[in-house]
Motif scaffolding. Structure first.
Motif, PDB file in Angstrom:
ATOM      1  N   TRP A   1       0.890  -1.059   0.160  1.00 34.97           N
ATOM      2  CA  TRP A   1       0.012   0.002  -0.027  1.00 34.97           C
ATOM      3  C   TRP A   1       0.846   1.235   0.092  1.00 34.97           C
ATOM      4  O   TRP A   1       0.777   2.248  -0.995  1.00 34.97           O
ATOM      5  N   VAL A   2       1.761   1.193   0.743  1.00 34.12           N
ATOM      6  CA  VAL A   2       2.820   2.499   0.882  1.00 34.12           C
ATOM      7  C   VAL A   2       3.600   2.726  -0.405  1.00 34.12           C
ATOM      8  O   VAL A   2       3.685   3.938  -0.850  1.00 34.12           O
ATOM      9  N   ARG A   3       3.902   1.544  -0.861  1.00 29.11           N
ATOM     10  CA  ARG A   3       4.974   1.733  -2.144  1.00 29.11           C
ATOM     11  C   ARG A   3       3.969   2.143  -3.160  1.00 29.11           C
ATOM     12  O   ARG A   3       4.488   3.049  -4.046  1.00 29.11           O
ATOM     13  N   ARG A   4       2.886   1.748  -3.234  1.00 28.02           N
ATOM     14  CA  ARG A   4       2.033   2.353  -4.278  1.00 28.02           C
ATOM     15  C   ARG A   4       1.515   3.797  -4.224  1.00 28.02           C
ATOM     16  O   ARG A   4       1.175   4.358  -5.020  1.00 28.02           O
ATOM     17  N   PHE A   5       1.517   3.961  -2.485  1.00 34.27           N
ATOM     18  CA  PHE A   5       0.861   5.442  -2.435  1.00 34.27           C
ATOM     19  C   PHE A   5       2.050   6.433  -2.865  1.00 34.27           C
ATOM     20  O   PHE A   5       1.751   7.533  -3.350  1.00 34.27           O
ATOM     21  N   TYR A   6       3.279   5.830  -2.692  1.00 31.29           N
ATOM     22  CA  TYR A   6       4.518   6.940  -3.252  1.00 31.29           C
ATOM     23  C   TYR A   6       4.785   6.649  -4.591  1.00 31.29           C
ATOM     24  O   TYR A   6       5.750   7.320  -5.016  1.00 31.29           O
ATOM     25  N   ASP A   7       4.136   5.683  -5.499  1.00 34.30           N
ATOM     26  CA  ASP A   7       4.580   5.258  -6.802  1.00 34.30           C
ATOM     27  C   ASP A   7       4.435   6.582  -7.628  1.00 34.30           C
ATOM     28  O   ASP A   7       3.734   7.269  -7.794  1.00 34.30           O
ATOM     29  N   GLY A   8       5.750   7.014  -8.233  1.00 34.13           N
ATOM     30  CA  GLY A   8       6.047   8.126  -8.972  1.00 34.13           C
ATOM     31  C   GLY A   8       6.161   9.484  -8.399  1.00 34.13           C
ATOM     32  O   GLY A   8       6.267  10.382  -8.910  1.00 34.13           O
ATOM     33  N   ASN A   9       5.938   9.493  -6.789  1.00 37.03           N
ATOM     34  CA  ASN A   9       6.032  10.674  -6.277  1.00 37.03           C
ATOM     35  C   ASN A   9       7.178  10.497  -5.023  1.00 37.03           C
ATOM     36  O   ASN A   9       7.120   9.684  -4.558  1.00 37.03           O
ATOM     37  N   SER A  10       7.803  11.386  -4.811  1.00 37.92           N
ATOM     38  CA  SER A  10       8.895  11.762  -3.759  1.00 37.92           C
ATOM     39  C   SER A  10       8.243  11.819  -2.437  1.00 37.92           C
ATOM     40  O   SER A  10       6.940  12.203  -2.442  1.00 37.92           O
ATOM     41  N   VAL A  11       9.021  11.154  -1.523  1.00 33.36           N
ATOM     42  CA  VAL A  11       8.287  11.305  -0.103  1.00 33.36           C
ATOM     43  C   VAL A  11       8.200  12.833   0.336  1.00 33.36           C
ATOM     44  O   VAL A  11       7.282  13.174   1.091  1.00 33.36           O
ATOM     45  N   ALA A  12       8.905  13.691  -0.191  1.00 32.34           N
ATOM     46  CA  ALA A  12       8.985  14.984  -0.027  1.00 32.34           C
ATOM     47  C   ALA A  12       7.624  15.589  -0.551  1.00 32.34           C
ATOM     48  O   ALA A  12       7.003  16.621   0.105  1.00 32.34           O
ATOM     49  N   GLU A  13       7.151  15.227  -1.434  1.00 33.91           N
ATOM     50  CA  GLU A  13       5.906  15.662  -1.995  1.00 33.91           C
ATOM     51  C   GLU A  13       4.711  15.120  -1.278  1.00 33.91           C
ATOM     52  O   GLU A  13       3.676  16.024  -0.993  1.00 33.91           O
ATOM     53  N   LEU A  14       4.688  13.841  -0.678  1.00 29.82           N
ATOM     54  CA  LEU A  14       3.587  13.450  -0.010  1.00 29.82           C
ATOM     55  C   LEU A  14       3.509  13.061   1.392  1.00 29.82           C
ATOM     56  O   LEU A  14       2.629  12.954   2.124  1.00 29.82           O
ATOM     57  N   GLY A  15       4.915  13.440   1.989  1.00 29.66           N
ATOM     58  CA  GLY A  15       5.077  13.557   3.312  1.00 29.66           C
ATOM     59  C   GLY A  15       4.917  12.057   3.783  1.00 29.66           C
ATOM     60  O   GLY A  15       4.837  11.078   3.298  1.00 29.66           O
ATOM     61  N   TYR A  16       4.795  12.192   5.355  1.00 33.16           N
ATOM     62  CA  TYR A  16       4.755  10.798   6.121  1.00 33.16           C
ATOM     63  C   TYR A  16       3.639  10.878   6.950  1.00 33.16           C
ATOM     64  O   TYR A  16       3.401   9.567   7.531  1.00 33.16           O
TER      65      TYR A  16
END
Length: 369
Positions: free
Chosen positions: A261-276
């Motif tokens: 779930w987490v990997r697909r949530f970040y898929d194509g986006n950086s952690v800085a964009e979506l946060g923690y």
């Protein structure tokens, strides 16, 4: 006295969301898609029977059926005895599980429940005016409803622990240190209800994953909870080891699905964009469920007493739901902020510029000339 310019700001809906760090490309579990939308279904390779089974598992009714069927089947196989029928079990339960802890927990959780219900009611009342404008505003209410349900079930669980007859417990069998000790079945019943709610909150409403992705770890988690409960009543050591091993293997597979779930949530986006913030609940649940498993295993091996296990489960049950409430308080705040930015970005805005004192003086002198 003022210069005015009026005109629409050419901003496409969703730009404000991008500015808030949300995904810049659509994903399968995007909040704009209906949870049951076929477009949001993860493609599955396999036979038509497998695809049909997957579609069936998308429905909460199937989750309830699988859980009830598994619980009834294992209860029929292990046939646990009720604690009130065993004098030693009832005596131990009175000594190792003092009701004062449950009284304090029930009062505190009741206060939290009142707060959640009041917050949900006030939010719904204030949102009535915006329902016609913001069509998905009801989605913002659903996590609050789920949280109210979890706290209500926790209050009921603690009230059940206060009963002097200990009808909520069964008698453990097997090793010498387990014989006639209480197994608090009410904990496992609460988990079978509240853990699926937590997984839905973490997967569907925090990470925007489709129900197809949430269904498998949800069902697997309930199955390994039933396996773990049954492990206390199997007297044959080899059979017990097999059942407990299967429970931990299922925990591993469910945890892998949750990490996906987490990997697909970040898929194509950086952690800085979506946060923690949104993945925080999922990762926390994996760790917390692992801690539950360690304490459970220690109890089976005799390294931890039944009273210590009971106290750990009591504290962690309340702490986990409070953690979910705190996480969604932050998520809701971010969603409301993003919603306001979207509305501002797509509203005809009037720009006003006040004149300075020098500009006023110059205009006055020109008018006199």
């Amino acid at each position: 006295m003022e210069d005015r310019f009026q005109g629409p700001v050419p901003v496409k809906l969703g730009v404000a969301s991008d500015l808030q760090g949300k995904a810049k490309k659509p994903v399968a579990g995007d909040r704009t898609a209906s949870p049951m939308d076929d477009a949001a279904v993860v493609s599955v390779d396999g036979s038509p029977v497998a695809r049909c089974a997957l579609r069936a598992c998308r429905h909460p009714g199937a989750w309830v059926f699988i859980t009830l069927a598994g619980a009834i089947l294992f209860a029929a196989v292990v046939q646990p005895a009720w604690c009130p029928s065993d004098e030693k079990c009832q005596h131990i339960a009175h000594d190792e599980a003092p009701t004062v802890y449950n009284q304090c927990a029930a009062f505190a959780l009741g206060c939290v429940l009142v707060h959640e219900v009041a917050s949900l009611a006030l939010t719904w009342k204030n949102a009535q005016q915006a329902i016609d404008v913001i069509h998905n505003i009801r989605d913002f209410m659903i996590p609050g409803v789920f949280l109210c349900v979890t706290f209500a079930i926790l209050v009921i669980e603690n009230v059940a622990h206060m009963n002097s007859t200990k009808w909520h417990a069964h008698v453990a069998r097997g090793a010498t240190y387990l014989d006639s000790t209480p197994v608090y079945t009410v904990f496992y019943v609460e988990w079978l209800i509240n853990v699926p709610i937590l997984l839905i909150l973490a997967g569907r409403y925090a990470l925007s994953r489709p129900l197809d992705e949430v269904a498998r770890p949800l069902v697997v988690t309930n199955v390994y909870i039933i396996f773990a409960w049954a492990g206390y009543f199997i007297q044959d050591m080899a059979a017990r080891v097999i059942v407990v091993a299967i429970a931990f293997i299922l925990y591993f597979f469910a945890s892998v699905d949750m990490l996906i779930w987490v990997r697909r949530f970040y898929d194509g986006n950086s952690v800085a964009e979506l946060g923690y913030l949104r993945p925080f609940l999922t990762i926390s649940l994996i760790v917390i469920f692992g801690l539950y498993g360690i304490v459970y295993l220690c109890r089976l091996c005799g390294a931890v007493s039944g009273g210590s296990e009971w106290l750990f489960f009591l504290v962690m049950n309340a702490s986990t739901k409070l953690l979910a409430s705190i996480a969604f308080a932050g998520i809701r705040s971010a969603e409301y902020h993003s919603l306001l930015l979207d509305m501002v970005a797509n509203t005809n805005t009037v720009f006003q510029r006040s004149l300075t004192a020098a500009e006023i003086r110059d205009k006055f002198l020109l008018s006199e000339d």
